[in-house]
Design a protein around this motif. Sequence first.
Motif, short mmCIF file in Angstrom:
data_model
loop_
_atom_site.label_atom_id
_atom_site.label_comp_id
_atom_site.label_asym_id
_atom_site.label_seq_id
_atom_site.Cartn_x
_atom_site.Cartn_y
_atom_site.Cartn_z
N SER A 2 46.05 36.75 38.59
CA SER A 2 46.02 37.81 37.69
C SER A 2 45.84 38.89 38.36
CB SER A 2 44.73 37.79 36.93
OG SER A 2 43.57 38.03 37.67
N GLY A 3 46.30 40.15 37.84
CA GLY A 3 46.35 41.30 38.53
C GLY A 3 45.13 41.76 39.16
N THR A 4 43.99 41.57 38.35
CA THR A 4 43.08 41.92 38.95
C THR A 4 42.44 41.38 40.03
OG1 THR A 4 41.98 42.08 36.68
CG2 THR A 4 40.32 41.87 38.28
N VAL A 5 42.83 39.83 40.28
CA VAL A 5 42.64 38.93 41.48
C VAL A 5 43.33 39.62 42.73
CG1 VAL A 5 42.82 36.73 42.53
CG2 VAL A 5 41.76 37.33 40.46
N GLY A 15 39.76 46.25 54.04
CA GLY A 15 38.16 46.78 54.29
C GLY A 15 37.71 47.38 53.11
N LEU A 16 38.26 47.40 52.11
CA LEU A 16 37.77 48.41 50.95
C LEU A 16 36.89 47.72 49.74
CD1 LEU A 16 40.85 50.44 50.44
CD2 LEU A 16 38.95 51.02 51.73
N PRO A 17 35.74 48.13 49.65
CA PRO A 17 35.34 47.56 48.49
C PRO A 17 36.06 47.27 47.19
CG PRO A 17 34.27 49.39 48.80
CD PRO A 17 35.13 49.20 49.93
N ALA A 18 35.94 46.20 46.33
CA ALA A 18 36.69 46.14 45.01
C ALA A 18 35.78 46.63 44.06
CB ALA A 18 37.28 44.78 44.93
N THR A 19 35.16 47.79 44.20
CA THR A 19 34.25 48.08 43.13
C THR A 19 35.08 48.87 41.99
OG1 THR A 19 34.12 50.37 44.06
CG2 THR A 19 32.31 48.48 44.84
N ASP A 20 34.18 49.01 40.76
CA ASP A 20 35.04 49.63 39.63
C ASP A 20 35.43 51.14 39.81
OD1 ASP A 20 35.01 47.34 38.28
OD2 ASP A 20 32.96 47.71 37.29
N GLU A 21 34.38 51.74 40.74
CA GLU A 21 34.55 53.05 40.95
C GLU A 21 35.93 53.54 41.97
OE1 GLU A 21 32.37 56.86 43.21
OE2 GLU A 21 31.59 54.70 43.35
N ASP A 24 38.84 52.60 39.86
CA ASP A 24 39.09 53.54 38.89
C ASP A 24 39.75 54.95 39.75
OD1 ASP A 24 38.19 51.81 36.88
OD2 ASP A 24 36.17 52.95 36.60
N ARG A 25 39.05 55.38 40.72
CA ARG A 25 39.66 56.45 41.63
C ARG A 25 41.02 56.04 42.02
NH1 ARG A 25 34.68 57.45 45.28
NH2 ARG A 25 36.15 58.88 46.24
N ILE A 26 41.49 55.31 42.49
CA ILE A 26 42.84 54.79 42.89
C ILE A 26 43.78 54.73 41.81
CG2 ILE A 26 44.12 53.16 44.30
CD1 ILE A 26 41.92 52.45 45.96
N PHE A 27 43.18 53.95 40.85
CA PHE A 27 44.08 53.81 39.76
C PHE A 27 44.68 55.19 38.85
CE2 PHE A 27 45.08 52.61 35.08
CZ PHE A 27 46.26 51.94 35.46
N ALA A 28 43.60 56.09 38.91
CA ALA A 28 43.83 57.56 38.31
C ALA A 28 44.83 58.13 39.05
CB ALA A 28 42.60 58.07 38.07
#
Length: 67
Positions: A2-5, A15-21, A24-28
């Motif tokens: 899936s796209g999420t995985v 090396g980046l955490p896959a947190t919602d925050e 969301d910032r990258i996606f915006a």
Amino acid sequence: MSGTVERDLWLESRGLPATDEIVDRIFAAAKASNRMLTHEKIQTIIGSDIKVKASDEKAPAERRHGF
């Protein structure tokens, strides 16, 4: 996959955490941009406390997926 995985694997491989925050910032920023985001732009978006690894750097062996 899936796209999420795929998204989470891409972030973690750099090396980046896959947190919602973070996501969301990258996606915006990506939605607001008319071109692909560079590593430098992503670094600016997430802040200087977390460093983006270049895509040619390999993840530690225990984090690699696939063959």
